[in-house]
Scaffold this motif. Structure first.
Motif, short mmCIF file in Angstrom:
data_model
loop_
_atom_site.label_atom_id
_atom_site.label_comp_id
_atom_site.label_asym_id
_atom_site.label_seq_id
_atom_site.Cartn_x
_atom_site.Cartn_y
_atom_site.Cartn_z
N UNK A 1 4.27 -15.73 2.26
CA UNK A 1 4.86 -15.27 1.00
C UNK A 1 3.77 -14.85 0.01
N UNK A 2 2.69 -15.60 -0.06
CA UNK A 2 1.64 -15.34 -1.05
C UNK A 2 0.91 -14.02 -0.77
N UNK A 3 0.55 -13.79 0.49
CA UNK A 3 -0.19 -12.57 0.81
C UNK A 3 0.68 -11.33 0.64
N UNK A 4 1.98 -11.46 0.92
CA UNK A 4 2.90 -10.34 0.66
C UNK A 4 2.95 -10.04 -0.83
N UNK A 5 3.03 -11.10 -1.65
CA UNK A 5 3.03 -10.92 -3.12
C UNK A 5 1.71 -10.32 -3.59
N UNK A 6 0.62 -10.71 -2.95
CA UNK A 6 -0.71 -10.17 -3.31
C UNK A 6 -0.77 -8.66 -3.08
N UNK A 7 -0.30 -8.22 -1.91
CA UNK A 7 -0.32 -6.78 -1.59
C UNK A 7 0.62 -6.03 -2.54
N UNK A 8 1.80 -6.60 -2.81
CA UNK A 8 2.75 -5.97 -3.75
C UNK A 8 2.13 -5.86 -5.14
N UNK A 9 1.40 -6.89 -5.55
CA UNK A 9 0.75 -6.87 -6.87
C UNK A 9 -0.30 -5.77 -6.95
N UNK A 10 -1.05 -5.57 -5.85
CA UNK A 10 -2.07 -4.51 -5.82
C UNK A 10 -1.42 -3.13 -5.93
N UNK A 11 -0.32 -2.93 -5.19
CA UNK A 11 0.38 -1.64 -5.23
C UNK A 11 0.97 -1.40 -6.62
N UNK A 12 1.60 -2.42 -7.19
CA UNK A 12 2.19 -2.29 -8.53
C UNK A 12 1.11 -1.96 -9.56
N UNK A 13 -0.04 -2.65 -9.46
CA UNK A 13 -1.14 -2.40 -10.39
C UNK A 13 -1.65 -0.97 -10.26
N UNK A 14 -1.73 -0.48 -9.01
CA UNK A 14 -2.19 0.90 -8.77
C UNK A 14 -1.23 1.91 -9.41
#
Length: 294
Positions: free
Chosen positions: A223-236
């Motif tokens: 769950x955490x790593x999926x949220x991490x990747x989503x956070x990176x995409x959202x930030x981009x």
């Protein structure tokens, strides 16, 4: 005075264009402030998730997530973030040029590419060059919504987890300041614990933590790593939107200034033409009077 009438029409046309570009500049300036606030508001969350993910990677748990494993697939994935609308200078051109360079390098090594397009300009470009677009999302508006982004991005993430894609890259325009934005092509997957740790230290987190997992390490890390990747995409996407409004404001200001210069030149030509016509009329009157007097 046909020439004078034509020049007056041109002046009126350029003045109307100047009003439009000035209005667009002011709208972009207003939206830019809001976009910058959204971008800065998203940073604490992504920083915190990155720090936790880095600590988990350093802790070397008994479970390794699929996003941290490498594979030998002959396909690379690209998430291309661009704008839906134009009139923002060379912003889209720069990021798409960086993407093209990367695609050529991969092609030379015999690696295919799958792309996810976020934004209409990138989607149109990828279709033009014949790249394989596995999913896309357009018309995001002025506010990025994670629920709209997750679906298209998940296509590439699932392909990576299944071993069909060897790496996933994120292409977007990073916001530096109002006058400067830079195109970025960075690797998103595979995640490296060393890289995450370096980023965490750069953001001020130098110490590590040991964790107690509930229910287990696998469920938490998934769950955490999926949220991490989503956070990176959202930030981009948030950075790209802030860059778009800044670039549009600068481009529209330049267009407004250019329109002012063109109007000044046309008025000068118009005055010269008018003076020439008046001089010609006077000379004709004087010549006529002289002929009658003779």
């Amino acid at each position: 005075m046909a020439a004078g009438k034509e020049i007056r029409g041109k002046i009126k046309s350029v003045e109307n264009t100047k009003k439009i570009t000035k209005a667009m500049e002011m709208v972009a300036a207003s939206k830019m402030r809001k976009a910058q606030e959204r971008m800065r508001a998203a940073r604490p969350y992504s920083d915190k998730v990155r720090n936790i993910a880095a600590n988990l990677g350093k802790a070397n748990p008994e479970y390794t997530h699929a996003f941290m494993k490498t594979n030998d697939a002959k396909t690379a994935g690209f998430i291309v973030v661009s704008t839906d609308k134009g009139l923002c200078g060379g912003m889209n051109t720069n990021v798409l040029r960086a993407l093209t360079t990367q695609l050529r390098e991969l092609q030379a090594r015999g690696v295919d590419a799958n792309a996810v397009a976020i934004g209409n300009k990138g989607f149109s470009f990828l279709n033009r060059i014949g790249a394989k677009v596995v999913s896309h999302v357009t018309q995001l508006g002025d506010t990025p919504h994670l629920d709209k982004l997750i679906g298209p991005v998940k296509v590439l993430l699932d392909a990576y987890a299944a071993g069909k894609v060897s790496s996933v890259h994120l292409c977007y325009t990073r916001f530096i300041n109002t006058m400067k934005q830079e195109p970025v092509v960075e690797q998103l997957l595979p995640l490296s614990s060393d890289k995450m740790q370096a980023e965490a230290q750069a953001s001020g987190q130098s110490h590590g933590w040991d964790y107690i997992y509930e229910p287990d390490a696998q469920a938490v890390i998934d769950d955490l790593l999926l949220r991490y990747v989503e956070a990176l995409v959202y930030q981009a996407v948030a950075e790209n939107m802030a860059s778009e409004q800044s670039a549009r404001m600068v481009a529209m200001k330049a267009a407004t200034d250019n329109a002012g210069s063109v109007i000044g030149e046309l008025k000068l030509v118009y005055n010269k033409t008018r003076q020439a016509a008046i001089t010609k009329e006077l000379s004709e009157i004087v010549s006529g009077a002289a002929a009658i007097g003779a």
